[in-house]
Design a protein around this motif. Sequence first.
Motif, PDB file in Angstrom:
ATOM      1  N   GLN A  71      57.451 -57.073  35.760  1.00  0.00           N
ATOM      2  CA  GLN A  71      56.287 -57.962  35.907  1.00  0.00           C
ATOM      3  C   GLN A  71      55.191 -57.247  36.707  1.00  0.00           C
ATOM      4  O   GLN A  71      54.020 -57.265  36.356  1.00  0.00           O
ATOM      5  CB  GLN A  71      56.649 -59.275  36.641  1.00  0.00           C
ATOM      6  CG  GLN A  71      57.956 -59.946  36.234  1.00  0.00           C
ATOM      7  CD  GLN A  71      58.087 -60.238  34.768  1.00  0.00           C
ATOM      8  OE1 GLN A  71      57.137 -60.693  34.133  1.00  0.00           O
ATOM      9  NE2 GLN A  71      59.243 -59.969  34.183  1.00  0.00           N
ATOM     10  N   HIS A  72      55.621 -56.625  37.801  1.00  0.00           N
ATOM     11  CA  HIS A  72      54.676 -55.993  38.714  1.00  0.00           C
ATOM     12  C   HIS A  72      53.953 -54.808  38.051  1.00  0.00           C
ATOM     13  O   HIS A  72      52.732 -54.648  38.179  1.00  0.00           O
ATOM     14  CB  HIS A  72      55.423 -55.530  39.968  1.00  0.00           C
ATOM     15  CG  HIS A  72      54.542 -54.940  40.991  1.00  0.00           C
ATOM     16  ND1 HIS A  72      54.263 -55.548  42.185  1.00  0.00           N
ATOM     17  CD2 HIS A  72      53.830 -53.788  40.982  1.00  0.00           C
ATOM     18  CE1 HIS A  72      53.430 -54.793  42.864  1.00  0.00           C
ATOM     19  NE2 HIS A  72      53.149 -53.717  42.158  1.00  0.00           N
ATOM     20  N   SER A  73      54.715 -53.986  37.319  1.00  0.00           N
ATOM     21  CA  SER A  73      54.105 -52.823  36.662  1.00  0.00           C
ATOM     22  C   SER A  73      53.102 -53.267  35.600  1.00  0.00           C
ATOM     23  O   SER A  73      52.053 -52.635  35.409  1.00  0.00           O
ATOM     24  CB  SER A  73      55.187 -51.943  36.037  1.00  0.00           C
ATOM     25  OG  SER A  73      56.141 -51.560  37.015  1.00  0.00           O
ATOM     26  N   ALA A 126      46.348 -48.607  45.210  1.00  0.00           N
ATOM     27  CA  ALA A 126      47.202 -48.470  46.393  1.00  0.00           C
ATOM     28  C   ALA A 126      48.237 -49.583  46.335  1.00  0.00           C
ATOM     29  O   ALA A 126      47.879 -50.750  46.198  1.00  0.00           O
ATOM     30  CB  ALA A 126      46.356 -48.611  47.655  1.00  0.00           C
ATOM     31  N   CYS A 127      49.501 -49.236  46.394  1.00  0.00           N
ATOM     32  CA  CYS A 127      50.547 -50.259  46.260  1.00  0.00           C
ATOM     33  C   CYS A 127      51.852 -49.768  46.875  1.00  0.00           C
ATOM     34  O   CYS A 127      52.222 -48.607  46.737  1.00  0.00           O
ATOM     35  CB  CYS A 127      50.749 -50.596  44.793  1.00  0.00           C
ATOM     36  SG  CYS A 127      51.956 -51.904  44.524  1.00  0.00           S
ATOM     37  N   CYS A 128      52.559 -50.681  47.565  1.00  0.00           N
ATOM     38  CA  CYS A 128      53.779 -50.282  48.259  1.00  0.00           C
ATOM     39  C   CYS A 128      55.049 -50.644  47.485  1.00  0.00           C
ATOM     40  O   CYS A 128      56.142 -50.265  47.877  1.00  0.00           O
ATOM     41  CB  CYS A 128      53.820 -50.950  49.634  1.00  0.00           C
ATOM     42  SG  CYS A 128      53.905 -52.748  49.521  1.00  0.00           S
ATOM     43  N   ALA A 129      54.887 -51.376  46.383  1.00  0.00           N
ATOM     44  CA  ALA A 129      56.078 -51.909  45.697  1.00  0.00           C
ATOM     45  C   ALA A 129      56.688 -50.909  44.712  1.00  0.00           C
ATOM     46  O   ALA A 129      56.035 -49.966  44.289  1.00  0.00           O
ATOM     47  CB  ALA A 129      55.687 -53.187  44.962  1.00  0.00           C
ATOM     48  N   PRO A 130      57.945 -51.108  44.358  1.00  0.00           N
ATOM     49  CA  PRO A 130      58.556 -50.248  43.334  1.00  0.00           C
ATOM     50  C   PRO A 130      58.101 -50.634  41.921  1.00  0.00           C
ATOM     51  O   PRO A 130      57.891 -51.812  41.634  1.00  0.00           O
ATOM     52  CB  PRO A 130      60.060 -50.495  43.495  1.00  0.00           C
ATOM     53  CG  PRO A 130      60.218 -51.702  44.340  1.00  0.00           C
ATOM     54  CD  PRO A 130      58.896 -52.078  44.909  1.00  0.00           C
ATOM     55  N   HIS A 131      57.941 -49.632  41.072  1.00  0.00           N
ATOM     56  CA  HIS A 131      57.492 -49.836  39.688  1.00  0.00           C
ATOM     57  C   HIS A 131      58.488 -49.210  38.742  1.00  0.00           C
ATOM     58  O   HIS A 131      59.331 -48.414  39.168  1.00  0.00           O
ATOM     59  CB  HIS A 131      56.118 -49.179  39.486  1.00  0.00           C
ATOM     60  CG  HIS A 131      55.109 -49.614  40.488  1.00  0.00           C
ATOM     61  ND1 HIS A 131      55.072 -49.094  41.753  1.00  0.00           N
ATOM     62  CD2 HIS A 131      54.137 -50.548  40.430  1.00  0.00           C
ATOM     63  CE1 HIS A 131      54.107 -49.691  42.441  1.00  0.00           C
ATOM     64  NE2 HIS A 131      53.534 -50.584  41.663  1.00  0.00           N
ATOM     65  N   VAL A 132      58.357 -49.504  37.453  1.00  0.00           N
ATOM     66  CA  VAL A 132      59.230 -48.866  36.462  1.00  0.00           C
ATOM     67  C   VAL A 132      58.870 -47.376  36.417  1.00  0.00           C
ATOM     68  O   VAL A 132      57.781 -46.984  36.809  1.00  0.00           O
ATOM     69  CB  VAL A 132      59.063 -49.512  35.067  1.00  0.00           C
ATOM     70  CG1 VAL A 132      59.559 -50.952  35.079  1.00  0.00           C
ATOM     71  CG2 VAL A 132      57.629 -49.450  34.576  1.00  0.00           C
ATOM     72  N   GLU A 180      51.331 -55.871  35.774  1.00  0.00           N
ATOM     73  CA  GLU A 180      50.133 -56.321  36.499  1.00  0.00           C
ATOM     74  C   GLU A 180      49.166 -55.153  36.676  1.00  0.00           C
ATOM     75  O   GLU A 180      47.949 -55.307  36.538  1.00  0.00           O
ATOM     76  CB  GLU A 180      50.547 -56.900  37.853  1.00  0.00           C
ATOM     77  CG  GLU A 180      49.395 -57.455  38.693  1.00  0.00           C
ATOM     78  CD  GLU A 180      48.777 -56.427  39.632  1.00  0.00           C
ATOM     79  OE1 GLU A 180      47.552 -56.452  39.787  1.00  0.00           O
ATOM     80  OE2 GLU A 180      49.513 -55.597  40.201  1.00  0.00           O
ATOM     81  N   HIS A 181      49.702 -53.954  36.965  1.00  0.00           N
ATOM     82  CA  HIS A 181      48.838 -52.772  37.116  1.00  0.00           C
ATOM     83  C   HIS A 181      48.089 -52.489  35.804  1.00  0.00           C
ATOM     84  O   HIS A 181      46.896 -52.169  35.825  1.00  0.00           O
ATOM     85  CB  HIS A 181      49.673 -51.538  37.483  1.00  0.00           C
ATOM     86  CG  HIS A 181      50.037 -51.483  38.935  1.00  0.00           C
ATOM     87  ND1 HIS A 181      49.257 -50.841  39.866  1.00  0.00           N
ATOM     88  CD2 HIS A 181      51.084 -52.002  39.620  1.00  0.00           C
ATOM     89  CE1 HIS A 181      49.827 -50.960  41.065  1.00  0.00           C
ATOM     90  NE2 HIS A 181      50.929 -51.655  40.934  1.00  0.00           N
ATOM     91  N   ILE A 182      48.812 -52.602  34.683  1.00  0.00           N
ATOM     92  CA  ILE A 182      48.183 -52.302  33.384  1.00  0.00           C
ATOM     93  C   ILE A 182      47.071 -53.309  33.093  1.00  0.00           C
ATOM     94  O   ILE A 182      45.942 -52.930  32.757  1.00  0.00           O
ATOM     95  CB  ILE A 182      49.240 -52.323  32.250  1.00  0.00           C
ATOM     96  CG1 ILE A 182      50.280 -51.215  32.484  1.00  0.00           C
ATOM     97  CG2 ILE A 182      48.563 -52.169  30.885  1.00  0.00           C
ATOM     98  CD1 ILE A 182      51.411 -51.192  31.471  1.00  0.00           C
TER      99      ILE A 182
HETATM  100 ZN   LIG Z   1      52.264 -52.011  42.381  1.00  0.00          ZN
END
Ligand SMILES: [Zn+2]
Length: 419
Positions: A130-132, A226-232, A134-136
């Motif tokens: 879901q998070h990755s 800039a992001c601290c979370a893990p992504h695929v 969001e970046h796209i």
């Molecule tokens: Zn992120």
Amino acid sequence: MQATLKLYDRDSHLTTCQATVLSCEYDASKECFAIILDRTVFFPEGGGQFADTGYISDMSFFDMQSPDMQFSDVHTSDMQISDAGLSGVQISDVQIAGDVITHYADGPLAVGALVTCHINWDRRFDFMQQHSAEHILSGLVHRTYGYNNVGFHLGLTETTLDFDGPLTAEQLTQLEIQANEAVYRNIAFDISFPDPEALAALDYRSKKELAGEVRIVTLPGYDVCACCAPHVYCSGEIGTIKIISAMSHRGGMRLTVLCGKRALTDYQAKQISVEQISALLSAKQPEVAAAVAKAKEDQQALIYRINDLQKKVLEAELKSLPAPDTTEDVFLFQKDLDTKAIRDAVNDLCTRYTGYCGIFVGASETGYSFVLGSSSKDCREAAAALRKAFGAKGGGSAKMIQGSVTADEDAIQSALLQR
Ligand SMILES: [Zn+2]
């Protein structure tokens, strides 16, 4: 306390690791044990993403996973371990303060012990998908329309993204197509920690005056943020990006998005729904909306026809009532009538009869709904009589009341006439 080594920062697919317990204290406010390790694979809540859950065991026979280990190798073995239900302390929350990560556990661990961390990978991978995505989406919207992502909520069932500008239905369709093209291209996410000089020269989303090391997440051609979370690792792991709703929100748009397994689950549920509607309406699946519109039209036509017939039945019933010069009060009991037809008929009766004019619709066993009017008598007295005799509900003015009552026809009439 020394800084916790964030293993998830360098490799998002690491599901287990060995660590040493540096501290374990009971946290009375949270009613659980606060555990600090020298290193961890547990992602603490942040960047709009929930903390990982999982467990920590003191069985140290699992080898430390190497950061360059392949995706398939890492998580399959971990799933077998957690399915086996080996003993350990369950981790329900993970928080970060400064550089120190605290794991909240349902039991204690011995300080100095060598332990093994296991994250709930299904949950983490779902969040990463879901998070990755969001970046796209945010990267595409920013590059195409210049809008910023001003709100992001990654929920347990759906994700919402807020943009500070409007998007048309056609633009949203294009956005969804382009976002999924980024998935098909299976592009690698790049994680970097630029030095302050390089960072200052870099154009990226979420640019703030951040102290210390800034983690830059780049999906080449789509987003730098800039992001601290893990992504695929690669965009292909996201599977599917589906916008399931878009609404105007504070002058911009709020999109609700489902990715990966969530999108598939949603499709499966919708498939069942469409199959059922298709069977019920004997329509081909792509034509169910037109079939529903047609069914609604047919239903409306039937309602008009029923109302028309009811009106005719009522006219006939009204003609059979005793003449106005032989009675003051008239009561008509009907099985089924449209509310508007009842009110119209009562108003009409009140111009011809001097007493109570009431129409009761229903049956004595299940109860009647009624409208009662009068040009000369006080209808509130009739309401009081029905309430006293049968516990009737309702009320109104001196000229007209409406309500419901359960009693038989004769009993209602005598209660009204013998007040
Ligand atoms: Zn992120």
